[in-house]
Design a protein around this motif. Sequence first.
Motif, PDB file in Angstrom:
ATOM      1  N   PHE A  42       0.838  -1.409  -0.281  1.00  0.00           N
ATOM      2  CA  PHE A  42      -0.353  -0.219   0.194  1.00  0.00           C
ATOM      3  C   PHE A  42       0.992   1.411   0.019  1.00  0.00           C
ATOM      4  CE2 PHE A  42      -3.060  -2.864   1.640  1.00  0.00           C
ATOM      5  CZ  PHE A  42      -4.120  -2.397   0.943  1.00  0.00           C
ATOM      6  N   ARG A  43       2.549   1.011   0.745  1.00  0.00           N
ATOM      7  CA  ARG A  43       3.286   2.579   0.780  1.00  0.00           C
ATOM      8  C   ARG A  43       3.321   3.505   0.168  1.00  0.00           C
ATOM      9  NH1 ARG A  43       7.689   1.262   5.372  1.00  0.00           N
ATOM     10  NH2 ARG A  43       7.177   3.959   4.537  1.00  0.00           N
ATOM     11  N   LYS A  44       2.749   2.372  -1.507  1.00  0.00           N
ATOM     12  CA  LYS A  44       3.697   3.728  -3.290  1.00  0.00           C
ATOM     13  C   LYS A  44       2.563   3.885  -3.276  1.00  0.00           C
ATOM     14  CE  LYS A  44       8.290   2.919  -3.485  1.00  0.00           C
ATOM     15  NZ  LYS A  44       8.873   4.979  -3.891  1.00  0.00           N
ATOM     16  N   PRO A  45       1.446   3.044  -3.621  1.00  0.00           N
ATOM     17  CA  PRO A  45       0.250   4.080  -4.317  1.00  0.00           C
ATOM     18  C   PRO A  45      -0.466   5.848  -3.270  1.00  0.00           C
ATOM     19  CG  PRO A  45      -0.235   1.737  -4.511  1.00  0.00           C
ATOM     20  CD  PRO A  45       0.996   2.045  -2.890  1.00  0.00           C
ATOM     21  N   LEU A  46       0.066   4.509  -1.803  1.00  0.00           N
ATOM     22  CA  LEU A  46      -0.253   5.785  -0.942  1.00  0.00           C
ATOM     23  C   LEU A  46       0.307   7.305  -0.825  1.00  0.00           C
ATOM     24  CD1 LEU A  46      -2.210   3.458   2.167  1.00  0.00           C
ATOM     25  CD2 LEU A  46      -3.468   5.024   0.511  1.00  0.00           C
ATOM     26  N   GLU A  47       1.848   7.147  -0.539  1.00  0.00           N
ATOM     27  CA  GLU A  47       2.764   7.853  -0.990  1.00  0.00           C
ATOM     28  C   GLU A  47       2.251   8.849  -2.053  1.00  0.00           C
ATOM     29  OE1 GLU A  47       6.794   6.336  -1.674  1.00  0.00           O
ATOM     30  OE2 GLU A  47       6.519   6.066   0.916  1.00  0.00           O
ATOM     31  N   GLU A  48       1.516   8.825  -3.640  1.00  0.00           N
ATOM     32  CA  GLU A  48       1.127   9.275  -4.347  1.00  0.00           C
ATOM     33  C   GLU A  48      -0.296   9.706  -4.177  1.00  0.00           C
ATOM     34  OE1 GLU A  48       1.208   6.296  -7.456  1.00  0.00           O
ATOM     35  OE2 GLU A  48       3.918   6.088  -7.891  1.00  0.00           O
ATOM     36  N   THR A  49      -1.215   9.364  -4.306  1.00  0.00           N
ATOM     37  CA  THR A  49      -1.903   9.411  -3.625  1.00  0.00           C
ATOM     38  C   THR A  49      -2.470  10.874  -3.125  1.00  0.00           C
ATOM     39  OG1 THR A  49      -2.965   7.568  -4.230  1.00  0.00           O
ATOM     40  CG2 THR A  49      -4.645   8.913  -3.419  1.00  0.00           C
ATOM     41  N   LEU A  50      -1.832  10.356  -1.419  1.00  0.00           N
ATOM     42  CA  LEU A  50      -1.561  11.807  -0.790  1.00  0.00           C
ATOM     43  C   LEU A  50      -0.451  12.295  -0.090  1.00  0.00           C
ATOM     44  CD1 LEU A  50      -3.521   8.560   2.706  1.00  0.00           C
ATOM     45  CD2 LEU A  50      -4.416  11.037   0.988  1.00  0.00           C
ATOM     46  N   ASP A  51       0.305  12.049  -1.094  1.00  0.00           N
ATOM     47  CA  ASP A  51       1.677  13.398  -1.617  1.00  0.00           C
ATOM     48  C   ASP A  51       2.462  12.903   0.098  1.00  0.00           C
ATOM     49  OD1 ASP A  51       3.158  15.141  -2.227  1.00  0.00           O
ATOM     50  OD2 ASP A  51       2.403  16.296  -1.532  1.00  0.00           O
ATOM     51  N   LEU A  52       2.516  11.636  -0.014  1.00  0.00           N
ATOM     52  CA  LEU A  52       3.821  11.175   1.407  1.00  0.00           C
ATOM     53  C   LEU A  52       4.938  11.406   1.301  1.00  0.00           C
ATOM     54  CD1 LEU A  52       1.012   8.973   2.589  1.00  0.00           C
ATOM     55  CD2 LEU A  52       1.287  11.276   3.604  1.00  0.00           C
ATOM     56  N   ASN A  53       6.126  10.984   2.142  1.00  0.00           N
ATOM     57  CA  ASN A  53       7.793  10.944   1.844  1.00  0.00           C
ATOM     58  C   ASN A  53       7.579   9.433   3.048  1.00  0.00           C
ATOM     59  OD1 ASN A  53       7.701  10.927   4.971  1.00  0.00           O
ATOM     60  ND2 ASN A  53       7.963  13.273   4.867  1.00  0.00           N
ATOM     61  N   ALA A  54       9.102   8.598   2.566  1.00  0.00           N
ATOM     62  CA  ALA A  54       8.376   7.272   2.836  1.00  0.00           C
ATOM     63  C   ALA A  54       8.408   7.616   5.023  1.00  0.00           C
ATOM     64  CB  ALA A  54       9.458   6.712   2.984  1.00  0.00           C
ATOM     65  N   THR A  55       8.749   8.276   5.805  1.00  0.00           N
ATOM     66  CA  THR A  55       8.141   8.297   6.682  1.00  0.00           C
ATOM     67  C   THR A  55       6.531   8.165   7.128  1.00  0.00           C
ATOM     68  OG1 THR A  55      10.397   9.213   7.741  1.00  0.00           O
ATOM     69  CG2 THR A  55       8.962   9.219   9.810  1.00  0.00           C
ATOM     70  N   GLN A  56       6.057   8.990   6.655  1.00  0.00           N
ATOM     71  CA  GLN A  56       4.473   9.472   6.121  1.00  0.00           C
ATOM     72  C   GLN A  56       4.192   8.229   6.563  1.00  0.00           C
ATOM     73  OE1 GLN A  56       4.474  12.868   4.461  1.00  0.00           O
ATOM     74  NE2 GLN A  56       4.217  14.248   5.359  1.00  0.00           N
ATOM     75  N   SER A  57       4.520   7.559   5.091  1.00  0.00           N
ATOM     76  CA  SER A  57       3.939   6.354   4.956  1.00  0.00           C
ATOM     77  C   SER A  57       4.002   5.025   5.315  1.00  0.00           C
ATOM     78  CB  SER A  57       3.766   5.247   3.405  1.00  0.00           C
ATOM     79  OG  SER A  57       5.605   5.834   3.695  1.00  0.00           O
ATOM     80  N   GLY A  58       4.921   5.038   6.451  1.00  0.00           N
ATOM     81  CA  GLY A  58       5.037   4.362   7.865  1.00  0.00           C
ATOM     82  C   GLY A  58       3.722   4.259   9.072  1.00  0.00           C
ATOM     83  N   LEU A  59       3.343   5.433   8.680  1.00  0.00           N
ATOM     84  CA  LEU A  59       2.979   5.841  10.031  1.00  0.00           C
ATOM     85  C   LEU A  59       1.483   4.806  11.044  1.00  0.00           C
ATOM     86  CD1 LEU A  59       3.109   9.477  10.450  1.00  0.00           C
ATOM     87  CD2 LEU A  59       4.632   8.540  11.979  1.00  0.00           C
ATOM     88  N   PRO A  60       0.761   3.964   9.572  1.00  0.00           N
ATOM     89  CA  PRO A  60      -0.187   3.972   9.772  1.00  0.00           C
ATOM     90  C   PRO A  60       0.515   2.768  10.414  1.00  0.00           C
ATOM     91  CG  PRO A  60      -0.651   4.964   7.650  1.00  0.00           C
ATOM     92  CD  PRO A  60       0.749   5.341   8.511  1.00  0.00           C
ATOM     93  N   TYR A  61       1.318   2.243   9.160  1.00  0.00           N
ATOM     94  CA  TYR A  61       1.663   0.246  10.032  1.00  0.00           C
ATOM     95  C   TYR A  61       2.861   0.122  11.429  1.00  0.00           C
ATOM     96  CZ  TYR A  61       5.306  -3.234   9.447  1.00  0.00           C
ATOM     97  OH  TYR A  61       6.568  -4.631   9.783  1.00  0.00           O
ATOM     98  N   MET A  62       3.505   1.686  11.759  1.00  0.00           N
ATOM     99  CA  MET A  62       3.494   1.711  13.204  1.00  0.00           C
ATOM    100  C   MET A  62       2.775   2.135  14.184  1.00  0.00           C
ATOM    101  SD  MET A  62       5.901   4.338  14.786  1.00  0.00           S
ATOM    102  CE  MET A  62       4.601   5.679  14.988  1.00  0.00           C
ATOM    103  N   PHE A  63       1.869   2.732  13.975  1.00  0.00           N
ATOM    104  CA  PHE A  63       0.332   2.518  14.976  1.00  0.00           C
ATOM    105  C   PHE A  63       0.019   0.950  14.856  1.00  0.00           C
ATOM    106  CE2 PHE A  63       1.261   7.423  14.709  1.00  0.00           C
ATOM    107  CZ  PHE A  63       1.375   7.920  15.790  1.00  0.00           C
TER     108      PHE A  63
END
Length: 407
Positions: free
Chosen positions: A35-56
């Motif tokens: 999910f990370r790459k599609p969400l980074e593109e859709t929501l304009d996230l960086n690598a740290t941000q796209s990992g936050l849902p996974y981390m939480f």
Amino acid sequence: MRAILKEGRVNRNIYVLLGLIMNICLGSVYSWSVFRKPLEETLDLNATQSGLPYMFFLVFYALFMPIAGRYIDKYGPRIVAIAGGTLVGIGWLVAGFSDNLLMMTIGYGIIAGSGVGIAYGVPIAVSTRWFEDKKGLAVGLTVLGFGMSPLVTAPIARRLITYFGPFVTLRVLGIIFFIVIVSLALFLKFPNQNMRRKNKEIIKETNSFTRNFTPSEMLRTSTFWYLWLCFVIGTFSGLMAIGISSPVAQEIVKLTPEMAALSVSIFAIFNGLGRPLFGFLTDKISPRYAALIDFAIIFFSSLGMLFVKEGSKVLFIIAFSMLWLSLGGWLSIAPTATAKLFGLLHYSKNYGFLFTGYGVGAVLGNLISGSVRDIFGSYVFNFYITSMLSIIGMIIAFYGLKQLRKS
């Protein structure tokens, strides 16, 4: 099916099968890298941000393990598993209807993560009770589904994302997981005293040297904290690798998104196999030596990743397969070691406290891996860290994981 599960006619292996299927749904978190790459593109996230849902997700998963452990014996496995499965479904749906990182993190990370934390310990506790003579192997087979989950969920999620996008995919999977988990939870139960007495002599023999520690007594032993530190190191390395599998495949090895998703499915096989393998090893050669083998695997896998570059498909697949296997190993070593070192009487509560180490490993692994990528421009520098930590883990395991005898 209810007739098959009537007391006196029950085949205890059915509980391992039920737990395995439930864990395929619960373990879908290990497909997050898809999910990370599609969400980074859709929501304009960086690598740290796209990992936050996974981390939480992993943090709340770990936080709710000890909380749920207090209620499994009190309310029974069915009620606790149904509560967890319901939260899992709600969390995925909230994430699927979100349009920003905050709501995604609340739905997927906090709500679904809490649900998995509540439900995860239930099939483990059930298998442990039914297989008190073969705890390690039974637990390993039960959690096999959690590790193997990406083999099923990663390609399905990848295909759904391609056609419908990440948000519809989250909704569809959330509904499926809710139905499966709640349905299977209805059949979970502990053996009654008559069934447990059939294994009385075996149980007496296998527990003859183990004292039943209460949580407060366990927390006062140095052995618990050595085991906890080993668990943190093992989960740090494994969860970090799982969270970055697809991005590493695409950015460093230059695989396509489809091939990256396929590689995640391959890794899931090894994650799953690591659970019964290390459950068996923990039974046969003790938690200490099983831990030493696991840390050795992390060390050599991390070393191999330092030589991975564009086109290094074989080395990448071998190294990441072993890192996923090592995490699967720790998710059998930890619960089996808890039962072996601290007894079965307070197992659910005791393992809940140990599982907080998983949460610490998840937070550190996710934050450090994303930060390293954002600062240095590559994920590869993370493997210097995991190689050094694996050496520290071997030292702690060798000197600290000793069998506690009855006084």
